[in-house]
Enzyme design. Structure first.
Site, PDB file in Angstrom:
ATOM      1  N   ILE A   1       0.656  -1.110  -0.082  1.00 17.16           N
ATOM      2  CA  ILE A   1      -0.109   0.460   0.003  1.00 17.16           C
ATOM      3  C   ILE A   1       0.946   1.466  -0.603  1.00 17.16           C
ATOM      4  O   ILE A   1       0.812   1.800   1.070  1.00 17.16           O
ATOM      5  CB  ILE A   1      -1.058   0.159   0.949  1.00 17.16           C
ATOM      6  CG1 ILE A   1      -1.830  -1.176   1.308  1.00 17.16           C
ATOM      7  CG2 ILE A   1      -1.543   1.103   1.065  1.00 17.16           C
ATOM      8  CD1 ILE A   1      -2.637  -1.514   2.449  1.00 17.16           C
ATOM      9  N   PRO A   2       1.348   1.891  -1.026  1.00 12.88           N
ATOM     10  CA  PRO A   2       2.322   2.603  -0.932  1.00 12.88           C
ATOM     11  C   PRO A   2       1.738   4.410  -1.054  1.00 12.88           C
ATOM     12  O   PRO A   2       0.338   3.905  -1.156  1.00 12.88           O
ATOM     13  CB  PRO A   2       2.737   2.524  -2.715  1.00 12.88           C
ATOM     14  CG  PRO A   2       2.144   2.148  -3.479  1.00 12.88           C
ATOM     15  CD  PRO A   2       1.444   0.643  -2.400  1.00 12.88           C
ATOM     16  N   HIS A   3       2.262   5.006  -0.274  1.00 14.33           N
ATOM     17  CA  HIS A   3       1.233   6.110   0.245  1.00 14.33           C
ATOM     18  C   HIS A   3       1.932   7.500   0.562  1.00 14.33           C
ATOM     19  O   HIS A   3       2.787   7.124   0.699  1.00 14.33           O
ATOM     20  CB  HIS A   3      -0.008   5.232   2.189  1.00 14.33           C
ATOM     21  CG  HIS A   3       1.302   5.621   2.174  1.00 14.33           C
ATOM     22  ND1 HIS A   3       1.453   4.243   2.839  1.00 14.33           N
ATOM     23  CD2 HIS A   3       1.122   6.109   3.675  1.00 14.33           C
ATOM     24  CE1 HIS A   3       2.090   4.169   4.232  1.00 14.33           C
ATOM     25  NE2 HIS A   3       2.146   5.254   4.481  1.00 14.33           N
ATOM     26  N   ALA A   4       1.441   8.710   0.207  1.00 14.28           N
ATOM     27  CA  ALA A   4       1.923   9.748   0.296  1.00 14.28           C
ATOM     28  C   ALA A   4       1.119  10.859   0.623  1.00 14.28           C
ATOM     29  O   ALA A   4      -0.489  10.958   0.259  1.00 14.28           O
ATOM     30  CB  ALA A   4       3.276  10.095  -0.407  1.00 14.28           C
TER      31      ALA A   4
END
Length: 155
Positions: A65-68
């Site tokens: 779950i890449p997130h930014a």
């Protein structure tokens, strides 16, 4: 299964994607965000890459779950990619990743960002949901499944 139509646009889902590494995956995620939400792909790629340097967003079981957080967003946006072949992702369990759900949040979203991460994590930790997601045959079926459409026919 929870309805994710508030988080995902139909153009922000992609199944059977072929990439050979995390860099190519992030480029694909940046392009999905550009196509679906009009975001600058280079900004998305830069921010998720920065976040990934802090520690892998691969949380095990073939899921990441890449997130930014990005400036100028009015809400949380999501994108999901199913990989045709898993790739190395430095996940906590060292299992290659094949399900990638990206979250992009407004810079000032503290609790909302965490709430959405938890929501996506719950979805993907459920074995039944994950099996249904991995079993879709098209982008349209993946979107229908996640957006609460005709899930019986989509999976």
């Amino acid at each position: 299964m929870d309805n994710f139509s508030d988080l995902l646009a139909a153009d922000a889902v992609s199944s059977a994607v072929t990439v050979s590494n995390k860099k190519q995956l992030f480029q694909k995620l940046g392009q999905l965000a550009a196509d679906a939400y009009g975001l600058a792909p280079e900004d998305v790629i830069e921010r998720i890459t920065e976040r990934e340097r802090l520690g892998s967003t691969g949380f095990g079981g073939g899921i990441a779950i890449p997130h930014a957080k990005l400036d100028n967003l009015d809400k949380v946006y999501g994108a999901i990619i199913l990989l045709a072949e898993p790739i190395a992702f430095d996940a906590i369990d060292d299992v290659p990743v094949d399900v990638v759900f990206m979250l992009l949040s407004p810079s000032d979203s503290g609790a909302e960002h965490l709430k959405m991460l938890a929501r996506v994590s719950r979805l993907l930790r459920n074995e039944r949901n994950l099996a249904r997601i991995r079993g879709v045959g098209s982008d349209a079926a993946l979107y229908a499944l996640l957006a609460g459409g005709e899930t019986r026919d989509a999976a």
